[in-house]
Design a protein around this motif. Structure first.
Motif, PDB file in Angstrom:
ATOM      1  N   ASP A 255       5.229 -65.864  -3.911  1.00  0.00           N
ATOM      2  CA  ASP A 255       5.567 -65.430  -2.570  1.00  0.00           C
ATOM      3  C   ASP A 255       4.644 -66.112  -1.579  1.00  0.00           C
TER       4      ASP A 255
ATOM      5  N   ARG B 235      15.961 -67.560  -0.646  1.00  0.00           N
ATOM      6  CA  ARG B 235      16.027 -66.104  -0.566  1.00  0.00           C
ATOM      7  C   ARG B 235      17.388 -65.687  -0.030  1.00  0.00           C
TER       8      ARG B 235
ATOM      9  N   HIS C 285      18.866 -62.200   3.027  1.00  0.00           N
ATOM     10  CA  HIS C 285      17.913 -62.207   4.140  1.00  0.00           C
ATOM     11  C   HIS C 285      18.597 -62.832   5.362  1.00  0.00           C
TER      12      HIS C 285
ATOM     13  N   ARG D  35      15.521 -60.163   8.471  1.00  0.00           N
ATOM     14  CA  ARG D  35      15.738 -58.796   8.010  1.00  0.00           C
ATOM     15  C   ARG D  35      16.443 -58.824   6.653  1.00  0.00           C
ATOM     16  N   SER D  36      15.942 -57.974   5.748  1.00  0.00           N
ATOM     17  CA  SER D  36      16.551 -57.828   4.433  1.00  0.00           C
ATOM     18  C   SER D  36      16.667 -56.348   4.118  1.00  0.00           C
ATOM     19  N   ALA D  37      17.124 -56.036   2.913  1.00  0.00           N
ATOM     20  CA  ALA D  37      17.244 -54.641   2.510  1.00  0.00           C
ATOM     21  C   ALA D  37      15.887 -53.957   2.435  1.00  0.00           C
ATOM     22  N   HIS D  38      14.818 -54.758   2.391  1.00  0.00           N
ATOM     23  CA  HIS D  38      13.464 -54.201   2.293  1.00  0.00           C
ATOM     24  C   HIS D  38      12.778 -54.093   3.650  1.00  0.00           C
ATOM     25  N   GLY D  39      13.510 -54.419   4.723  1.00  0.00           N
ATOM     26  CA  GLY D  39      12.930 -54.281   6.045  1.00  0.00           C
ATOM     27  C   GLY D  39      12.843 -55.590   6.786  1.00  0.00           C
TER      28      GLY D  39
ATOM     29  N   HIS E 295      10.795 -58.892   8.483  1.00  0.00           N
ATOM     30  CA  HIS E 295       9.713 -59.798   8.127  1.00  0.00           C
ATOM     31  C   HIS E 295       9.574 -60.837   9.242  1.00  0.00           C
TER      32      HIS E 295
END
Length: 459
Positions: free
Chosen positions: A15, A135, A138, A156-160, A162
């Motif tokens: 990452d 990715r 996203h 923005r992704s399902a995890h919030g 960035h």
């Protein structure tokens, strides 16, 4: 074009390293993961001193899934994969994909230059899954200047949410299906774009009357598919286009030389008004029907009329769609009003399903209004090395690049898969500030323009 004086930050295999404010630093952010940006990700992967990350809103790679009809092939040779024309030794080549899947001998015996469209899609997905910089799921929400010569990219992704700080951004956002204004507010399960054909195919096949609008390759493939079943069921099929005919796409060897770096350079050097005039007469260089599809349609019609009357199939060129309304005829869904240009005559036809094979338009770039220079038609001003020219911004070392949004500045090769690796070579070299991939000056025999003739005279 070049990096700033700060050293590049390499993306690790796991990452990105975040700063204390939660912002991740990276050299390059790619927006969108169609074939062009996917090819860029593959060509950047071995470049150790350029860190990159690519974002795609869709959950996985998918290349025109609505048109993945059985038996269809690419219109370019397999050498026009993501990397080969830039680096034949890349492990992300189509031949290596075949090798990794124990299909190399099968392809050898297949003896075809043009691969099945389904296999190209599978190949590209294999590349996407093998690149840690890609990715999916996203969505890039915005790209804005950060005030220091770099770019703030919000994702923005399902995890919030960035945030990334990038020296350069490459837009590969692709295009969106285009539907004429008369049909845009009526889209549904019996009036749709060709991009959704496989999803809606059952509805189309079962309909008593179907109309296909457009005369390009997608339209032809859909017409052929409908004829396979419709000729036997008595389905009424209309195929109309505003083009002057159902013509084949140019595929002669001398004509194909227009899909070359030399022609791209020549076209870009022309005045904007000249470029528009030239391109207006080049539709058949990159539009139209393949010879195989044209033959398939004709052969289906010919066979169906052996010792039988003509099937209820009508195809007419030179017709502009003027209106779409609910049909007043019992049992029919839509009434289409057509204007025949040459005869200056208007006719109405009733149908149940309408399929718009009317092409695509570039998707909007996720940048603030007024950031990039645009021409009088709202099209971005793109430099020869695929950078977007900024509007009212001082020169700075980082750049915005674009892929497949420069048809008006770089010519007919823009959407062609065969020039993707070349364009990415130019972009990679610009991002790295040095030659990573050799870009040859001469690739075809033809001379475009008179500059080369002047050079030969001086010598």
């Amino acid at each position: 074009m070049r990096d700033t004086e700060e050293g590049p930050v390499r993306v690790t295999r796991t990452d990105l390293a975040n700063k204390s404010d939660g912002t991740a630093n990276v050299d390059v952010v790619g927006v969108g993961l169609g074939p062009f940006n996917l090819g860029l990700a593959a060509l950047l992967e071995p470049v150790e001193d350029v860190s990159a990350i690519f974002f795609e809103a869709e959950p996985d790679f998918a290349w025109h899934p609505g048109l993945m009809l059985t038996g269809t092939t690419l219109q370019v040779p397999f050498l026009a994969d993501l990397v080969t024309l830039a680096d034949p030794t890349s492990r992300y080549s189509f031949l290596n994909y075949l090798h990794e899947h124990d299909r190399l001998y099968r392809f050898y015996f297949y003896e075809r230059f043009h691969v099945p469209r389904q296999e190209y899609d599978a190949y590209a997905r294999w590349v996407a899954h093998g690149l840690p910089t890609c990715r999916f799921g996203h969505r890039v929400e915005s790209v804005t200047p950060d005030g220091s010569g770099a770019w703030t990219v919000r994702v923005r992704s399902a995890h919030g949410a960035h945030t990334y700080r990038a020296r350069s951004v490459v837009f590969g956002v692709g295009s969106r299906p285009y539907v004429p204004p008369v049909g845009q507010d009526l889209l549904g399960d019996d009036l749709f774009h060709a991009a959704d054909y496989l999803t809606m195919r059952g509805k189309a096949i079962e309909a008593e009357a179907v109309t296909v609008v457009g005369s390009g390759q997608s339209a032809g493939e859909i017409v052929a598919d409908l004829l396979e079943t419709g000729i036997h069921t008595g389905q009424r099929l209309d195929w109309f286009t505003r083009s002057s005919g159902f013509f084949p796409m140019e595929y002669s060897k001398l004509g194909l030389e227009h899909f070359s770096p030399e022609y791209t350079t020549y076209f870009h050097s022309l005045p904007a008004s000249t470029r528009d005039r030239v391109r207006a007469g080049q539709d058949l260089l990159y539009k139209g029907l393949s010879e195989q599809t044209s033959e398939r349609i004709y052969d289906l019609l010919y066979t169906a009329t052996i010792d039988r009357p003509d099937p209820p199939v009508t195809y007419v060129a030179g017709c502009e769609l003027q209106d779409v309304q609910p049909s007043p005829t019992p049992g029919r869904q839509w009434r289409l009003t057509w204007h025949h240009v040459d005869e200056d005559r208007t006719v109405a036809r009733d149908t149940d399903v309408v399929i718009f094979a009317t092409g695509y338009r570039p998707a909007p770039l996720p940048v603030p209004d007024g950031l990039i220079q645009r021409d009088e038609y709202g099209r971005p001003d793109v430099s020869r090395d695929y950078r977007l020219r900024l509007d009212g911004q001082p020169p700075h070392p980082s750049s915005l690049f674009t892929q497949n949004a420069e048809l008006h500045t770089h010519g007919v090769g823009t959407p062609d898969l065969g020039l993707g690796a070349y364009r990415n070579s130019v972009i990679v070299n610009a991002l790295a500030g040095r030659e990573i991939y050799h870009v040859p000056e001469r690739t075809v025999f033809q001379r475009f323009g008179t500059a080369a003739l002047d050079d030969e005279t001086r010598h």
